[in-house]
Design a protein around this motif. Structure first.
Motif, short mmCIF file in Angstrom:
data_model
loop_
_atom_site.label_atom_id
_atom_site.label_comp_id
_atom_site.label_asym_id
_atom_site.label_seq_id
_atom_site.Cartn_x
_atom_site.Cartn_y
_atom_site.Cartn_z
N GLY A 160 0.78 -1.24 0.00
CA GLY A 160 0.00 0.00 0.00
C GLY A 160 0.80 1.27 0.00
O GLY A 160 0.27 2.35 -0.32
N ASP A 161 2.09 1.19 0.34
CA ASP A 161 2.94 2.39 0.31
C ASP A 161 3.97 2.29 -0.81
O ASP A 161 5.03 2.92 -0.74
CB ASP A 161 3.63 2.59 1.66
CG ASP A 161 4.56 1.45 2.02
OD1 ASP A 161 4.35 0.32 1.50
OD2 ASP A 161 5.50 1.65 2.80
N GLN A 162 3.64 1.50 -1.84
CA GLN A 162 4.56 1.31 -2.98
C GLN A 162 3.84 1.55 -4.31
O GLN A 162 3.96 0.79 -5.26
CB GLN A 162 5.16 -0.10 -2.94
CG GLN A 162 6.01 -0.36 -1.70
CD GLN A 162 6.54 -1.77 -1.63
OE1 GLN A 162 6.15 -2.64 -2.41
NE2 GLN A 162 7.44 -2.03 -0.69
N LEU A 163 3.08 2.65 -4.36
CA LEU A 163 2.20 2.91 -5.49
C LEU A 163 2.95 3.72 -6.56
O LEU A 163 2.59 4.85 -6.89
CB LEU A 163 0.94 3.63 -5.01
CG LEU A 163 0.24 2.96 -3.82
CD1 LEU A 163 -1.00 3.72 -3.42
CD2 LEU A 163 -0.09 1.49 -4.13
N LYS A 164 3.95 3.10 -7.12
CA LYS A 164 4.87 3.74 -8.04
C LYS A 164 4.87 2.99 -9.37
O LYS A 164 5.23 1.82 -9.43
CB LYS A 164 6.26 3.74 -7.41
CG LYS A 164 7.37 4.41 -8.20
CD LYS A 164 8.65 4.38 -7.37
CE LYS A 164 9.87 4.76 -8.17
NZ LYS A 164 9.88 6.16 -8.60
N ALA A 165 4.46 3.67 -10.43
CA ALA A 165 4.29 3.01 -11.72
C ALA A 165 5.60 2.44 -12.26
O ALA A 165 5.61 1.39 -12.91
CB ALA A 165 3.68 3.98 -12.73
N ASP A 166 6.71 3.13 -12.00
CA ASP A 166 8.01 2.64 -12.48
C ASP A 166 8.81 2.00 -11.34
O ASP A 166 10.03 2.05 -11.31
CB ASP A 166 8.81 3.76 -13.14
CG ASP A 166 9.09 4.93 -12.21
OD1 ASP A 166 8.47 4.99 -11.13
OD2 ASP A 166 9.93 5.78 -12.56
N SER A 167 8.11 1.39 -10.43
CA SER A 167 8.74 0.67 -9.32
C SER A 167 9.68 -0.41 -9.84
O SER A 167 9.45 -1.03 -10.88
CB SER A 167 7.67 0.04 -8.43
OG SER A 167 8.20 -0.91 -7.56
N ARG A 183 -1.48 9.80 -8.56
CA ARG A 183 -0.26 10.53 -8.95
C ARG A 183 -0.62 11.89 -9.56
O ARG A 183 0.04 12.88 -9.28
CB ARG A 183 0.57 9.70 -9.94
CG ARG A 183 1.76 10.48 -10.52
CD ARG A 183 2.80 9.59 -11.15
NE ARG A 183 3.79 10.36 -11.88
CZ ARG A 183 4.79 11.04 -11.30
NH1 ARG A 183 4.92 11.02 -9.98
NH2 ARG A 183 5.65 11.72 -12.04
N ASP A 184 -1.65 11.93 -10.37
CA ASP A 184 -2.04 13.20 -11.00
C ASP A 184 -2.39 14.24 -9.94
O ASP A 184 -1.96 15.40 -10.03
CB ASP A 184 -3.23 12.96 -11.93
CG ASP A 184 -3.66 14.24 -12.64
OD1 ASP A 184 -2.85 14.82 -13.38
OD2 ASP A 184 -4.81 14.66 -12.42
N GLN A 185 -3.15 13.83 -8.93
CA GLN A 185 -3.50 14.76 -7.86
C GLN A 185 -2.26 15.18 -7.08
O GLN A 185 -2.11 16.36 -6.72
CB GLN A 185 -4.52 14.12 -6.92
CG GLN A 185 -5.91 13.99 -7.52
CD GLN A 185 -6.91 13.39 -6.53
OE1 GLN A 185 -6.53 12.80 -5.50
NE2 GLN A 185 -8.18 13.51 -6.84
N ALA A 186 -1.38 14.24 -6.80
CA ALA A 186 -0.16 14.56 -6.05
C ALA A 186 0.71 15.56 -6.80
O ALA A 186 1.28 16.48 -6.21
CB ALA A 186 0.62 13.28 -5.74
N LEU A 187 0.81 15.39 -8.12
CA LEU A 187 1.58 16.33 -8.92
C LEU A 187 0.95 17.73 -8.90
O LEU A 187 1.66 18.74 -8.82
CB LEU A 187 1.69 15.83 -10.36
CG LEU A 187 2.64 14.65 -10.60
CD1 LEU A 187 2.48 14.12 -12.01
CD2 LEU A 187 4.09 15.05 -10.33
N LYS A 188 -0.37 17.79 -8.96
CA LYS A 188 -1.05 19.08 -8.90
C LYS A 188 -0.84 19.74 -7.53
O LYS A 188 -0.65 20.96 -7.45
CB LYS A 188 -2.54 18.90 -9.18
CG LYS A 188 -2.85 18.58 -10.64
CD LYS A 188 -4.34 18.35 -10.85
CE LYS A 188 -4.62 18.05 -12.32
NZ LYS A 188 -6.07 17.72 -12.55
#
Length: 519
Positions: free
Chosen positions: A20-27, A241-246
């Motif tokens: 749950g704390d590894q939500l990284k697309a390029d992991s 991710r989109d929200q986090a970037l914003k």
């Protein structure tokens, strides 16, 4: 959300576990991933929410972010099994799935909690499968690199590690390998308090209206975890991710310029101040520290904002965040058991409710229950400071911090709480106990204006508990504090108080320590 009924090919042998704390697309977990032969699994476990008595907003954030990430994986045609609302531990669900589908390899990025790493290692041994725990490519500094930097030093300090990181990654450096601005940090310019009239207009952080997935999660959490602490009415955390970037872009554009000067300031009903509140998105891996640091430096150069603002922000991410992660993997498991002062008192129940007469603790705890957030000075110099002065068992305090903050994952929470706020690790990686009396709270906030206690009084009915317990701490540990150059001034101030008054302070402090529930 993934469909648990997805048919799995007989040729499938590798299973990728996404936590749950590894939500990284390029992991790194997806390196060499083959959609034809490999499979992904994500597991929601009630046990994780109950491991500590987790804040409802923390549970909602993790579940919503996980479900959004799963939706994104499915849109990219990743073969995915998503197990929702499991009442079993993650490893128990994993075991059943591996046995059912005869996987030979389990792949996962190294977990941010060593208990889970140990569970995965035990499972792999039990099932005789290959466990591939991969380095986390989210961070600037790999665990092995930090261990090499630390060497056999008995005491480690952020300042030297921070300089090492700045030089290695050429962050805010001049061509001659000297720091921008001629000095490594501008901390002396980042300790301002708001004016006596208040903070004035603060541009709010970017908050997000819950979408259908988040609304569904909020409803579930309210129903299933109704006895857990915290509120959900104000939930607006980034869950994609989109929200986090914003949220990151909004902070850089509107809030970073004022962050430096006021990063330590506190004010009633001002939960976020000028802080970025990006830590939750960073710790879920929705955004990377490198892109956050790069964005801050870009804004600094383009808008010519003060160097103390950007350097203070960069130091928190490139410096402290990386440093405490290194310390966690270096010093565990003894870090979790450390208790330098042998404090044994129980955490007062009002840490969960805010029902105390201390205005500073009321505000910090109430906003924590409202949002699952308090900024670093509220955590260090209010709730943490009191816990240290009140001689509370470090293990209990750490469990509270892990439970109530949406950005709390053990690798970052434990070193910050045990090592910095409580000095439970002694001088291992902090040079002094971070303690202060009510005078500090008064200087950095307006809390004392509405408080039942007076910060200037050291003992008696109206004395501020922070003040009484602070002077009691100095009396109790005066020999140790005298030896430390950074606390010698505190010890010198104690010498100005005559012995008779010191005795009255000790008596009143003992009364407070015996009646913590009623303060």
């Amino acid at each position: 959300m993934g469909d648990p009924s997805v048919r799995i090919s007989n040729k499938l042998k590798k299973l990728v576990l996404v936590l749950g704390d590894q939500l990284k697309a390029d992991s790194s977990a997806f390196n060499n991933f083959s959609p034809e032969n490999d499979h992904v699994i994500m597991i929601e476990s009630v046990c994780e929410a109950n491991y500590v008595w987790s804040h409802q907003a923390k549970i909602a954030l993790f579940l919503s972010a996980m479900r959004h990430f799963a939706k994104d994986l499915k849109s990219k045609k990743y073969p995915l099994t998503y197990i929702a609302k499991s009442k079993q531990p993650i490893v128990a669900e994993l075991k059943q799935h591996i046995q059912k589908n005869q996987f030979t390899h389990l792949i996962c990025v190294e977990p941010g909690e060593l208990r889970l790493k140990a569970d995965l290692e035990s499972l792999a041994h039990e099932l005789n499968i290959h466990l591939d725990l991969r380095q986390d490519n989210h961070f600037y500094c790999e665990v092995d690199e930090f261990k090499k930097w630390a060497g056999d030093k008995k005491e480690l300090r952020l300042e030297y590690f921070y300089r090492y990181m700045r030089k290695k990654h050429q962050v805010m450096m001049q061509a001659n390998d000297e720091p921008e601005g001629g000095q490594w940090n501008f901390d002396d310019q980042n300790r301002g308090a708001y004016s006596k009239k208040g903070p004035g207009l603060i541009i709010d952080p970017l908050w997000f209206e819950p979408d259908d997935i988040t609304k569904e999660v909020i409803a579930e959490v309210k129903e299933q975890y109704s006895n857990h602490p915290g509120q959900l009415e104000n939930f607006g955390w980034p869950v994609t991710r989109d929200q986090a970037l914003k949220a990151m872009e909004h902070f850089m554009e509107h809030r970073l310029p004022s962050f430096g000067q006021y990063q330590d300031a506190m004010w009633t009903n001002t939960p976020f101040g000028w802080h970025s509140i990006l830590s939750a998105s960073l710790n879920l891996k929705l955004i990377d520290p490198k892109e956050v640091v790069d964005a801050a430096i870009k804004v600094w150069k383009q808008k010519n904002i003060s160097i103390n603002a950007v350097e203070g922000f960069v130091r928190q991410i490139l410096g402290w965040r990386e440093f405490v992660r290194g310390m966690y993997y270096l010093d565990m498991p003894k870090m979790a058991k450390a208790n330098f002062y042998d404090h044994q008192r129980s955490l007062p129940k009002w840490y969960w409710s805010g029902e105390t007469k201390m205005a500073c603790m009321q505000d910090a705890i109430n906003q924590t229950m409202k949002f699952g957030y308090a900024h670093h000075i509220q955590r260090l110099m209010v709730t943490g400071n009191f816990a240290l002065l009140a001689e509370i068992l470090p293990k209990d305090v750490c469990a509270w911090y892990l439970a109530v903050y949406v950005d709390a994952i053990e690798w970052v929470e434990l070193p910050n709480t045990s090592g910095m706020a409580l000095f439970a690790n002694g001088p291992r990686f902090t040079s002094k106990p971070y303690i202060a009396s009510g005078a500090y709270i008064k200087r950095m906030s307006n809390y004392c204006d509405s408080c039942a206690y007076k910060p200037s009084e050291r003992y008696g009915e109206n004395a501020c508990p922070m003040t009484s317990l602070y002077w009691n701490f100095l009396i109790k540990h005066k020999a140790e504090l005298e030896k430390n150059p950074r606390t010698r001034l505190m010890r010198a101030n104690l010498n100005k108080i005559d012995v008779a008054e010191q005795h009255k302070i000790e008596q009143h402090a003992q009364y407070l320590l015996n009646n913590l529930e009623n303060i």
